[in-house]
Structure formats: C-alpha cells, structure tokens
Scaffold this motif. Structure first.
Motif, PDB file in Angstrom:
ATOM      1  N   GLY A 577       0.788  -1.226   0.000  1.00 40.82           N
ATOM      2  CA  GLY A 577       0.000   0.000   0.000  1.00 40.82           C
ATOM      3  C   GLY A 577       0.817   1.271   0.000  1.00 40.82           C
ATOM      4  O   GLY A 577       0.255   2.367   0.062  1.00 40.82           O
ATOM      5  N   TRP A 578       2.140   1.166  -0.073  1.00 41.10           N
ATOM      6  CA  TRP A 578       2.999   2.341  -0.059  1.00 41.10           C
ATOM      7  C   TRP A 578       3.922   2.329  -1.267  1.00 41.10           C
ATOM      8  O   TRP A 578       4.339   1.282  -1.733  1.00 41.10           O
ATOM      9  N   GLU A 579       4.245   3.520  -1.726  1.00 39.35           N
ATOM     10  CA  GLU A 579       5.231   3.672  -2.783  1.00 39.35           C
ATOM     11  C   GLU A 579       6.145   4.827  -2.432  1.00 39.35           C
ATOM     12  O   GLU A 579       5.683   5.893  -2.026  1.00 39.35           O
ATOM     13  N   PHE A 580       7.449   4.599  -2.608  1.00 35.28           N
ATOM     14  CA  PHE A 580       8.438   5.634  -2.302  1.00 35.28           C
ATOM     15  C   PHE A 580       9.289   5.866  -3.543  1.00 35.28           C
ATOM     16  O   PHE A 580       9.687   4.915  -4.204  1.00 35.28           O
ATOM     17  N   SER A 581       9.553   7.121  -3.819  1.00 33.26           N
ATOM     18  CA  SER A 581      10.454   7.390  -4.939  1.00 33.26           C
ATOM     19  C   SER A 581      11.327   8.583  -4.628  1.00 33.26           C
ATOM     20  O   SER A 581      10.918   9.516  -3.942  1.00 33.26           O
ATOM     21  N   LEU A 582      12.549   8.503  -5.128  1.00 33.49           N
ATOM     22  CA  LEU A 582      13.516   9.592  -5.012  1.00 33.49           C
ATOM     23  C   LEU A 582      14.124   9.786  -6.397  1.00 33.49           C
ATOM     24  O   LEU A 582      14.706   8.861  -6.944  1.00 33.49           O
ATOM     25  N   GLU A 583      13.944  10.958  -6.962  1.00 35.05           N
ATOM     26  CA  GLU A 583      14.466  11.216  -8.306  1.00 35.05           C
ATOM     27  C   GLU A 583      15.336  12.457  -8.304  1.00 35.05           C
ATOM     28  O   GLU A 583      15.079  13.412  -7.584  1.00 35.05           O
ATOM     29  N   GLY A 584      16.361  12.407  -9.147  1.00 32.33           N
ATOM     30  CA  GLY A 584      17.190  13.591  -9.388  1.00 32.33           C
ATOM     31  C   GLY A 584      17.182  13.891 -10.874  1.00 32.33           C
ATOM     32  O   GLY A 584      17.054  12.988 -11.699  1.00 32.33           O
ATOM     33  N   TYR A 585      17.284  15.170 -11.217  1.00 30.78           N
ATOM     34  CA  TYR A 585      17.254  15.510 -12.636  1.00 30.78           C
ATOM     35  C   TYR A 585      18.183  16.680 -12.915  1.00 30.78           C
ATOM     36  O   TYR A 585      18.509  17.484 -12.029  1.00 30.78           O
ATOM     37  N   TYR A 586      18.590  16.757 -14.160  1.00 30.31           N
ATOM     38  CA  TYR A 586      19.331  17.917 -14.668  1.00 30.31           C
ATOM     39  C   TYR A 586      18.784  18.203 -16.060  1.00 30.31           C
ATOM     40  O   TYR A 586      18.681  17.304 -16.897  1.00 30.31           O
ATOM     41  N   LYS A 587      18.420  19.446 -16.272  1.00 31.11           N
ATOM     42  CA  LYS A 587      17.833  19.795 -17.563  1.00 31.11           C
ATOM     43  C   LYS A 587      18.521  21.046 -18.097  1.00 31.11           C
ATOM     44  O   LYS A 587      18.692  22.025 -17.357  1.00 31.11           O
ATOM     45  N   LYS A 588      18.911  21.007 -19.353  1.00 33.50           N
ATOM     46  CA  LYS A 588      19.436  22.225 -19.965  1.00 33.50           C
ATOM     47  C   LYS A 588      18.702  22.485 -21.264  1.00 33.50           C
ATOM     48  O   LYS A 588      18.367  21.563 -22.002  1.00 33.50           O
ATOM     49  N   THR A 589      18.449  23.751 -21.487  1.00 31.82           N
ATOM     50  CA  THR A 589      17.707  24.130 -22.686  1.00 31.82           C
ATOM     51  C   THR A 589      18.467  25.233 -23.405  1.00 31.82           C
ATOM     52  O   THR A 589      19.157  26.044 -22.779  1.00 31.82           O
ATOM     53  N   LYS A 590      18.299  25.295 -24.719  1.00 31.16           N
ATOM     54  CA  LYS A 590      18.891  26.398 -25.478  1.00 31.16           C
ATOM     55  C   LYS A 590      17.850  26.925 -26.452  1.00 31.16           C
ATOM     56  O   LYS A 590      16.902  26.248 -26.812  1.00 31.16           O
ATOM     57  N   ASN A 591      18.082  28.171 -26.858  1.00 32.03           N
ATOM     58  CA  ASN A 591      17.158  28.901 -27.737  1.00 32.03           C
ATOM     59  C   ASN A 591      15.823  29.201 -27.065  1.00 32.03           C
ATOM     60  O   ASN A 591      14.807  29.377 -27.759  1.00 32.03           O
ATOM     61  N   ILE A 592      15.829  29.278 -25.711  1.00 30.68           N
ATOM     62  CA  ILE A 592      14.597  29.737 -25.073  1.00 30.68           C
ATOM     63  C   ILE A 592      14.425  31.216 -25.395  1.00 30.68           C
ATOM     64  O   ILE A 592      15.392  31.941 -25.613  1.00 30.68           O
ATOM     65  N   VAL A 593      13.183  31.624 -25.447  1.00 31.10           N
ATOM     66  CA  VAL A 593      12.873  32.976 -25.928  1.00 31.10           C
ATOM     67  C   VAL A 593      12.285  33.791 -24.787  1.00 31.10           C
ATOM     68  O   VAL A 593      11.443  33.309 -24.042  1.00 31.10           O
ATOM     69  N   GLU A 594      12.745  34.994 -24.651  1.00 36.09           N
ATOM     70  CA  GLU A 594      12.188  35.889 -23.637  1.00 36.09           C
ATOM     71  C   GLU A 594      12.244  37.320 -24.177  1.00 36.09           C
ATOM     72  O   GLU A 594      13.137  37.653 -24.973  1.00 36.09           O
TER      73      GLU A 594
END
Lengths: 802, 329
Positions: A577-594
């Motif tokens: 009845g239980w679920e445990f999760s641990l996640e790590g991430y790294y994200k890089k983006t280019k050509n984002i517009v602002e």
C-alpha cells in the motif's frame, strides 16, 4: 543540433539485439483483446494483464483499452487487474492466436495494488518521471471555489510549480508555461485557461484518464520541452444512460453519457458554464445605472463512439470553450421632443477560446498489430470589438467600430501503430503531419458620421494587418519496450521532426532512452535521457494568462528550443500500500525565448522577433514522492529541492549575466490526505508550502541622459529577479457528504480554501516612498508590496449522480 | 432558498473583498551618495560633453569633480575636460572637451574619485545615396512629405545597431537662421517596416493594447539586411522642419530675402549596450509589470557612457526667396 553517432549506434544495437534474442524461443501465440467496464462498456486504459504462473510478466492496455501479449503454447492463465475493479482470471489452452475481450466489475473493497511491469507510467513503469493522475483524487481534492481541476492537482506533484497563486499555470522542472504539451485525446490545446488562469478547460466528469510526463518522454511525444499532459476523455456508456449534475459557487456542470445502440454506439456530453446571475446585482450596484457588465465562460465536450466490429472502432469528438467579457454603457436622454434628445451606446466585447474537432479510427490488423489514425482540426482565437455610436435627435449620428483579432489554426493527421512481435518487445511507431496557420494581430477602425443627412466621414483604417505565418511540421517516431528477463527493461526511442516556415527548414533528431532495473524485494532503480525540440513559442511576460498572449512560430532567425533531460531515480514498493520514490534531474535548454529588457508587452506583437532574445536555461533538483494507495486513509507527500536559472548571452536580458528564473522556488512541500470515514462521509485536505520565487525590484534611482540631450532619472535595478519573495503556504480542507437516493447519489461538498487565511502574494510590486528627514536630507524607501486576492474562501457545491 | 443563497453569496463576496494590500518588506536605500557619470558622445560632435551628478534616493545634484575629468584614447591622454555651465542640465554638471575619435578607438573617461568608463568606437555605416521626392498634400499642405530614400550599406561581419535622424537647417544668405539640431524631427515612417510607428490617429483612439512605445529614437538593427545594403524609406514634413523655407505667402508685407535650406540624413552606428540603454529610456515612458534594467558601464560608480559613429548625407536645397524677418532676423 548534432547527435553523436555513438549514441545512435547504441540505441540501434539494443533494439536489434532484443528482437533477435526474443525470437529464439519456442512456439508462441498471441492473446489480444479489449478490457472494458462490465457496467458501462467503457474501455479501461492501463489495465494490468498478467500471465506466466509464479514468475508473472505483465502488459497493460493502451489508450483505447486494447492489449496483446505473446505466450507459450499450452495451458495458460491470465489475470486481469484494474484499480477499483475486481480482478479476473481466465484459464484456457493456448494453441493459436486468440482474441479475449474481458469485462471487469467495479469493486466495493479496496484491493491490493497490482504489480504490473509494463505500465506507461508509475513506479513500476520503465518510464520514469511519469504518473497516472487519479481522477477520483482530483475530484475530491479541496480547491479554490470548490472547483476541482486537473491542472491545479498537477501543481501539487513533485517537480511542478504553479505560477501566480490560484491560477492554472504549471512550470515543470524550471520550464516556462508554454513548454507543456497539454493534449485532449491526443490533440494539443493552445490555451488551457479560463478567467485569466483561475480555471482550466478540463471538466473532470468528462475525463477518463490523465497521464503526466515531466521527463523521460516516450518517443511518441514531441513538440514541447518540459512536460506532457495527456488527457483522455470518456467514450460513453455502452449499456445505460448515466450522468452527473453539479452546481457550485461559480459554475455549474452537467455530464450525460449513454448508448445510442447498445454495445455498439455511445455518446458522451459534458457542459460547464459560469453563472454570473448570482453576482449581477452586486455588479449593477458597483457600476453606473445604465452600465451593464457580464463575464462568463463555458466548456462543451461531445463524443461519439462506434464499434463497427471487433477490429474497427470510430471516435468522433468535439470540444468548444469560450471566455467572454461584455461591457455595455448606454445613455438615453430621450424626452420625446424631436431634435432635443441624445443617445449613445458604448459596447465592448472581448472573447477568447478553443475549438477542437477530431476523428479517430482504431483498426486491429492482427493479434500483434494495432493502429490508430487521427485527423483533427484545432483552433484558438481571440477577438476584441468596440462599438460606439451616438446620435443627437435625427440631425447627427456617428458610428465608430474597432475590431482586433488573433489566433492559430492547426490541421493535423497522425497514424500510430503498436506491434508486439514477441513477449520481450512492444514496439510503437508512427508519424504525424500538422499544418499550422499563425494569425498575428489584425485590427481595423471604421468611422462614420452623418450630419443633417450628409455623410461627413466614412473611413476604414487598417491599423494592423499581420501577415499570416504558416508552418509545416512533420514527425516520425519509433520506440520499443524491451524486457530482458524479469529484472531489466529499456525503452529506447527516436523522434524525428522537420519544420518548415518563413523560407527556412529545420529538423531535429531526438533520441529517448529509459531504463529500469528491479533489484528485488521491492527496490528498483531507473535512469533516463530525453532530447526534445519545440517549434512554437508563447509571447507573454505576465504572471496571469492574458487573452493577448500570442503563439508564434520559429522564424529564420528564431530557432527551435532544444531541451536535454537527464534523470535518475530510486524506488521502493515493497511495503504493501505504499510507494516511495527519489528522483534527481538535470535539464538544460537552449534557444529559449524571452522579451528583451524594456520591450513592451502591452502593445502589438508586430516585429515581435526584434523584441525577444534567445538564451539558455539550466535547472536541476531532487524530488521525493511518498504515496499511500490503500486503506481508508490515502494520500501523498511531495517534496522538491530545485534550482533554475537563465542567461541570454547577447546581453539583451539582464546584461548577459545568469539570473534566477522567476519561478525558482528552492523548496516545495505538499501533503495531501484523503480519509473515508464511511460510504457517506469522506474528507480531504492538502497543505502546500513553497519558498518564495523571485521578482525584480529597484534598489535606488539614477540620472540618465536622453539622446535629445536632456536629463531624467529612473529606477535602477542591479540585475533581473534580484529579490526573493517570502514563503507561501496554505491549508485547504474539504468534506463530502454522500447519500444514496432513489435514482442516484447526491453529494454535498463543503470546502475551505486557505483555512487560516495565509496572506500569500498574488501580485507583487515595488513602491518608492520618499520621506523627508531633518528637512534637508531626503531618504527613500523601497517598499515591496503584495496584493492578496485569495484569502479564506469557503465554498459549497451540490452534485447529483444518476 | 433565496435568502440562503443571498447570505452565502454575500459571505463569498465579503471574503473576496477582504483581500488586501500589505507590505512584504521595506528596503531603505538612503545609504550612499553615489556619483554618476553619463555621456552620449558622437564622433561627429564639435565638442564632447560628459555629465556628472551625485545623489541618494531621488535627491540628485550636479557634481563637481575634485580633480580633472580626463579622456584617454587608446591609452594616451587626449583631452582634459573643463566645466562649462552653459551646457549644464538639470541634475548634471557638464564637462566639455575636444578630441578626435575614429572607428576602433578605445575611449576612456576617468575622474579622480575613481570612476571610469571605457568604450570602443563602432564603425560607421556607409550611406550610398539618398533619393528625394516630394509629395504635396493639397487638402492639407502641412501633411506634405519629402521622402528620403536612403540607401545604406551595413557594416559587414558583425551585428550592428543603428539610429536614424534628420537634421534640417534654413539659411538666409550664409547665416543659419533655423536648425533642428536641438530638437527631434518628426519623421514619416509608415512606409518603413524597420521604423514603423504604431499609433493611429490621436490618443483618444488608442485601445488598451496599442503600442505606446513609438521607437521615437528611430532605432533599428541589421537583422534583416546583414552585410548588405538596404533602402530606408523615411519622410520628413517640410512645413514642420523647414517652415521658413517652404512657407511662401504672396505679398508678404516685410518682403523677401534670398535663402536656402539643407537636410542632413544621419545614420549612427551604436553599441548593443547603447541600443539597450536608449530602449530603456523609451520604455520608461510607460508602465511595466517590472522595472526596466538600464545598462550601466561606469566602474566605481553609476552611469552610462557611449560613443556613436555617424554617416551623414547632406542635401542642399536650391536657394529661393524666403520671407524677410520671418524668424525675427
């Protein structure tokens, strides 16, 4: 964009090896079919299909409830599971390809969570950072005005930030709002907001399933960088007519579904509309006697499903949603004496909304090959109209009209295939073509004046005549769920897109790879990499969703946004009845517009490409998610530690230096609990805590010289997003009172949003205050001010299910 | 039921109205009295002017440096500026000097208090030619336009930022009697996409979404014509900027003198920082959701220094009789 040849070679080798290795086994046959609800005939998406005795292996049904599994010849036992339904076991002798359509009965008891290795999402899926959103939990979760909302539920998940409090914006792992692909039955929706983002366009009663991906995207998805929200609607009850009617503080909803021809053809209709009558007296009191204002929105969903035979099914769906603001200011002096009365009428109409129409055809070629063909039309439009006419008796009349329009229209066609050559591979492949027409702003004035019967003025002026921009987007994909024994699984894939617009041709090859290893005793680890490309942008610079936010395509100078996601995770599901999760991430983006510093966002978007810059973003973090899925008390705890910043190296934003993203909130904690006291009473609560995002405030003022050779002074800002806001937190509670009536079930819901009246900021701005001291020396103080729009908010709603 | 609904709706409205404005934080910025150095110079200027100010909060005053204000070109002392009150501006003390700059020069300004700013002079574009034509609006003579089709050659192999301006002058004999040098000339830009202004009619016709930033300093980039030539299609209103030359009324009681006029088309090459600085000046005219960032390039203090390099094309108009004493001369 370059893909290393080594990465591509590895992907192809994994795919080929698995196909060859799996083909070495002895004679096998395929079992396939649909899993449906016995009472409604509704297909069950993600239902578990297990086989193999003690060493069970499993598959799950696809978005249309279809499954297939390859098994050895001989005595066979298959178990069918779905949460909320009684499991069912079928035993038979398998000696040829067999079709078994299974119906499951809803369960009155909460059953144990079933181990299904081959789900699209969840802890046991090969895909990481993916979740099947439980609709029942969405409906019961206490929210603003008691209006349950799918998008606001997503804001409580790890890695997801909301925008301005109370609105439906989602910022996933440091991404901006336009980087989320939100789909209704596979068709992207460009504007998912009503009332400037207070509500989303989704009516929960019409929704069957929501799958949310925030990383490790399967290759069948493309077009956005940060997340996929795949919303599937009900097909319609094939047995009996049922419905739901709900009346809340701001909106009312109605849903009805049923058979047109039993077990063959069904319909599903949903409508939600805002009722402003309740507030009309207050609006009239607040405005002038002759002024009337009204605002409303509505969503209407209609779906028709037809089963030709066991191999062919057709779905027709239409969605239309619209927001409208009307303001009428009328003046009539009339005293009956000709030539001495005057009249005027000033009318404003502002409206925006989506229309989607789609036709889907499922065809089963064989027990191992399933196809879905979709043809769709998708339109978002926005319009402003102002009509002002005056008259003075019969001597003078003038008529002024202003019109403004913008929008985007897509026509698309898509074919998806699912092929299961053996028990170790499940291959999906297909292609899509979309023709985009971007309609930037057009506005025109007409002015006519007549005096004494003579036309004095009659002119039409086109202020803006935005050139339509067209884009051709085509993509193909292939992915394979590969299972090596019971412990190891991979999902390699490739998504390739070409986009042609503005005389320029872009293409991107986007590899995807997810891997899962079962360590035994409930432990598992996963890792994933995805490359995504995005070919459209949303021009906006505000916290709220404005109707003038404009979708624009890439151009020959504005390149596609490219995002690379890396993620890794550890999981535990060994405790019942239980679920445990641990996640790590790294994200890089280019050509984002602002928008560049100083660029106007309130004016027109003509030459918008000269007002924006392209830059890079990076974000990384860790997410903890603990779920309790069984028992009378269920819920989850979600915690995110994250960081996100950006840089625009041309110097046009923040002078070319790194700066924190606006929604860079370091800590985010959500506790959501649901408890069922009995069949008549259940309660829900959620507590949300986030550390502050950022905003830009001046720290002093400076003297500046203008090109005209004069001097002036203005605010000085050392860098963008230089001020970190305080923490926000709130507690929402709700209780549902159920009672079985003769013809259905009635539910009273009482909710309180922001129980202890936390004064969280909805809008933040700075205000300079000058204080004289000693009469000679003046000092100034920068006050950071907030406006709280959502304090303690009780709500009540009534629902009747029949 | 109606009473219950009225009570419930009143409760909801009252709670919503109970939302309010609060102060999150207060930042006192009365700390330091900072010196500011500002200068928007041009290679073609007769004299170069640097402005010094100081202040805290909103209390700004002209600043007199304790030592000298020096200008270095390529590391060599080129000039020492002198305070000239004639050029002072509100809040600002003017320091004036003469120095020759050319493209590629590194120009550095310093004062003894430790402020300094160094900029590089950009390469000027080349005006290949200017083609003129006159459109007379007989129903409204004041809306007549002289079109100046300016063929411009971009500086190659780099991203360039430009500003466009026109200077009009009227002469009587050899004497300059009117010039637009110290005021901005109104340009007709409707036919020029790079400089197009978006207002329509008068301000009363504007709707909420109209663009209030008119690009009044006529800035543009070379994104659409990089490394190539481009024809800027801009006009001037002669009855605005060449009033004395174009006004001809028969039987003017004071008589006529022989006079002439000239129009100088000026295309200035500016640095990217200067482009952003001028854009920030423009955008400060209207409200933003967030404060606008002004580029600053003065170390040891605050302020902005730049040098522009202009190409000028002067068009001399034929001499004609202009009203005597029209300007009081």
């Amino acid at each position: 964009m370059r893909l290393k040849a080594l990465h591509l070679t590895i992907l192809i080798n994994i795919f080929m090896f698995s196909l060859v290795a799996a083909g070495q086994n002895s004679r096998k046959f395929t079992v396939s079919g649909y899993v449906t609800d016995i009472e409604s005939g509704e297909s069950l998406i993600g239902a578990g299909v297990l086989s193999g005795g003690e060493a069970k292996t499993g598959v799950s049904t696809n978005e249309f409830g279809w499954y297939n599994v390859s098994l050895r010849e001989g005595r066979t036992t298959i178990e069918y599971h779905y949460v909320g339904y009684e499991p069912r076991t079928i035993a038979f002798d398998l000696n040829k390809d067999t079709v078994i359509n299974v119906t499951l009965s809803p369960s009155t008891t909460l059953s144990e969570a079933v181990v299904v290795a081959r789900n699209n999402a969840g802890i046991r899926s090969t895909n990481m950072s993916a979740l099947d959103v439980p609709i029942s939990q969405v409906i019961k979760s206490p929210t603003l005005f008691g209006e349950s909302d799918i998008i606001k539920f997503l804001q409580m998940l790890p890695g997801v930030q909301g925008g301005m409090e109370g609105t439906t914006g989602i910022h996933v792992r440091g991404g901006s709002q336009d980087e989320n692909l939100v789909m209704l039955d596979g068709i992207p929706i460009y504007n998912i907001d009503h009332v400037l983002g207070i509500f989303s366009v989704f009516t929960p009663e019409a929704v069957k399933k929501v799958t949310f991906y925030k990383g490790a995207f399967p290759a069948r998805y493309g077009g956005r960088i940060s997340s996929i929200v795949d919303v599937r609607t009900n097909d319609g009850n094939l047995k009996e007519t049922h419905g739901v009617v709900s009346v809340g503080m701001l909106t009312s909803r109605a849903h009805v579904e049923g058979p047109i021809k039993q077990d063959k053809t069904s319909f599903s209709l949903s409508f939600r509309g805002m009722h402003t009558l309740l507030y009309q007296p207050f609006i009239k009191f607040a405005m002038k006697d002759d002024a009337k204002a009204n605002f409303y929105f509505y969503d209407a969903n209609a779906k028709l499903s037809h089963k030709f035979d066991e191999r062919n099914r057709l779905y027709l769906g239409i969605y239309n949603g619209w927001d409208k603001l009307t303001v009428d200011d009328l003046y009539d002096e009339g005293n009956g004496s000709e030539g001495t009365f005057s009249k005027s009428a000033d009318k404003y109409r502002i409206g925006w909304g989506n229309t989607i129409a789609a036709m889907r055809l499922n065809h089963i070629f064989s027990s191992t090959l399933f196809s879905n063909t979709t043809v769709a039309f998708n339109n978002y439009r926005m319009s402003i109209e102002n009509k002002y006419n005056t008259s003075y008796g019969k001597q003078y009349m003038s008529d002024y009209k202003y019109k403004y329009k913008s929008g985007i229209t897509d026509g698309s066609a898509r074919m998806d295939f699912e092929w299961t050559p053996n028990s170790s591979n499940s291959v999906r492949f297909g292609g899509e073509y979309t023709f985009h027409t971007f309609k930037p702003e057009t506005s025109s004035f007409t002015n006519k004046a007549v005096e004494g019967g003579t036309v004095q003025t009659d002119s039409t002026y086109n202020e803006l005549d935005g050139r339509k921009m067209r884009g051709h987007e085509a993509s193909v994909f292939i992915e394979d769920d590969i299972f090596i024994g019971d412990k190891l699984s991979f999902n390699p894939g490739l998504h390739y897109t070409v986009f042609y617009t503005d005389g320029k041709f872009y293409n991107s090859l986007q590899p995807r790879l997810s891997a899962r290893m079962d360590l035994g005793k409930g432990y598992a680890v996963k890792a994933a990499y995805s490359r995504m490309a995005q070919y459209v942008h949303l021009l906006t610079s505000t916290d709220i969703s404005l109707p003038t936010d404009l979708w624009v395509p890439i151009t020959k100078n504005i390149k596609p946004v490219i995002g690379d996601h890396y993620s890794i995770g550890a999981y535990y599901s060994g405790l019942k009845g239980w679920e445990f999760s641990l996640e790590g991430y790294y994200k890089k983006t280019k050509n984002i517009v602002e928008y560049q510093d100083g660029a106007t966002v309130m004016g027109t978007s003509a030459n918008w490409y000269d007002k924006v810059s392209m830059g890079e973003g990076r974000s990384y973090g860790a997410e903890i998610f603990v779920q309790k899925t069984l028992g009378k008390t269920t819920g989850f705890v979600s915690y995110t530690l994250s960081k996100s910043d950006r840089i625009f190296r041309d110097g046009m934003v923040n002078n070319g230096h790194w700066y924190p993203y606006k929604y860079d909130r370091r800590h985010n904690l959500v506790v959501s609990v649901f408890h069922k006291f009995s069949d008549r009473v259940d309660v829900a609560g959620n507590f949300v805590f986030t550390t502050g995002g950022t905003t830009t405030v001046p720290t002093r003022q400076i003297v500046a010289i203008t090109p005209d050779g004069t001097s002036t002074y203005d605010d000085y800002v050392p860098y963008k997003n230089n001020y970190r806001l305080p923490c926000s937190h709130r507690l929402n509670l709700g209780v549902n009172l159920h009672k079985q009536k003769r013809h259905g079930e009635r539910i009273w819901n009482f909710s309180i949003y922001n129980v202890y009246n936390a004064m969280n900021p909805n809008l933040v701005y700075s205000d300079t205050d000058y204080n004289a001291e000693d009469g000679n020396v003046t000092t100034n103080t920068i006050r950071i001010k907030k406006i709280t729009l959502l304090p303690f908010m009780p709500s009540i709603s009534y629902t009747f299910k029949f | 039921m109606r009473k219950l609904m009225n009570i419930l709706s009143s409760a909801v409205i009252l709670t919503a109205l109970g939302s309010c404005e609060n102060t999150i934080d207060t930042i006192k910025v009365s700390g330091e009295d900072e010196i500011m150095m500002n200068a928007l110079m041009n290679v073609n200027d007769d004299v170069h002017i640097v402005y010094l100010s100081h202040g805290q909060g909103d209390d700004f005053r002209p600043y007199t440096t304790k030592g000298e204000l020096q200008c270095y070109v390529n590391g060599q002392l080129a000039a020492t500026a002198k305070a000239k009150s004639f050029y002072d501006l509100y809040f600002c003390k003017a320091y004036v000097f003469n120095a020759d700059f050319k493209a590629g020069d590194k120009v550095k300004l310093t004062i003894e208090e430790g402020l300094s700013a160094e900029v590089t002079v950009p390469q000027s574009p080349e005006i290949l030619d200017v083609d003129t034509s006159y459109f007379e609006n007989s129903s409204n003579i004041h809306s007549s336009v002289i079109f100046l089709r300016t063929r411009l050659q971009d500086v190659p192999h780099e991203e360039n930022y430009y500003s466009f301006n026109v200077n009009a002058e009227v002469y009587k004999g050899w004497n300059l009697i009117d010039t637009t040098r110290n005021r901005r000339v109104t340009l007709f830009t409707d036919n020029e996409p790079l400089l197009k202004e978006y207002s329509s009619g008068n301000d009363d016709d504007k709707t909420f979404f109209d663009d209030y930033v008119k690009n009044k300093y006529h800035l543009f980039t070379d994104k659409s014509f990089a490394d190539n030539s481009y024809v800027l299609n801009v006009g001037i209103y002669p009855y605005d900027c060449l009033w004395g030359y174009y006004y001809y009324k028969e039987n003017y009681t004071h008589g006529y003198d022989k006079g002439g006029a000239s129009v100088s088309v000026i295309v200035s090459s500016i640095s990217p920082e200067t482009y952003r600085y001028i854009k920030a000046i423009e955008s400060s005219d209207f409200w933003h959701f967030e404060p606008v960032i002004f580029p600053q390039n003065v170390s040891g203090g605050l302020g902005f220094v730049s040098v522009a390099n202009s190409a000028v094309w002067k068009i001399r108009f034929p001499d004609r009789m202009i009203p005597k004493d029209f300007y009081g001369y």
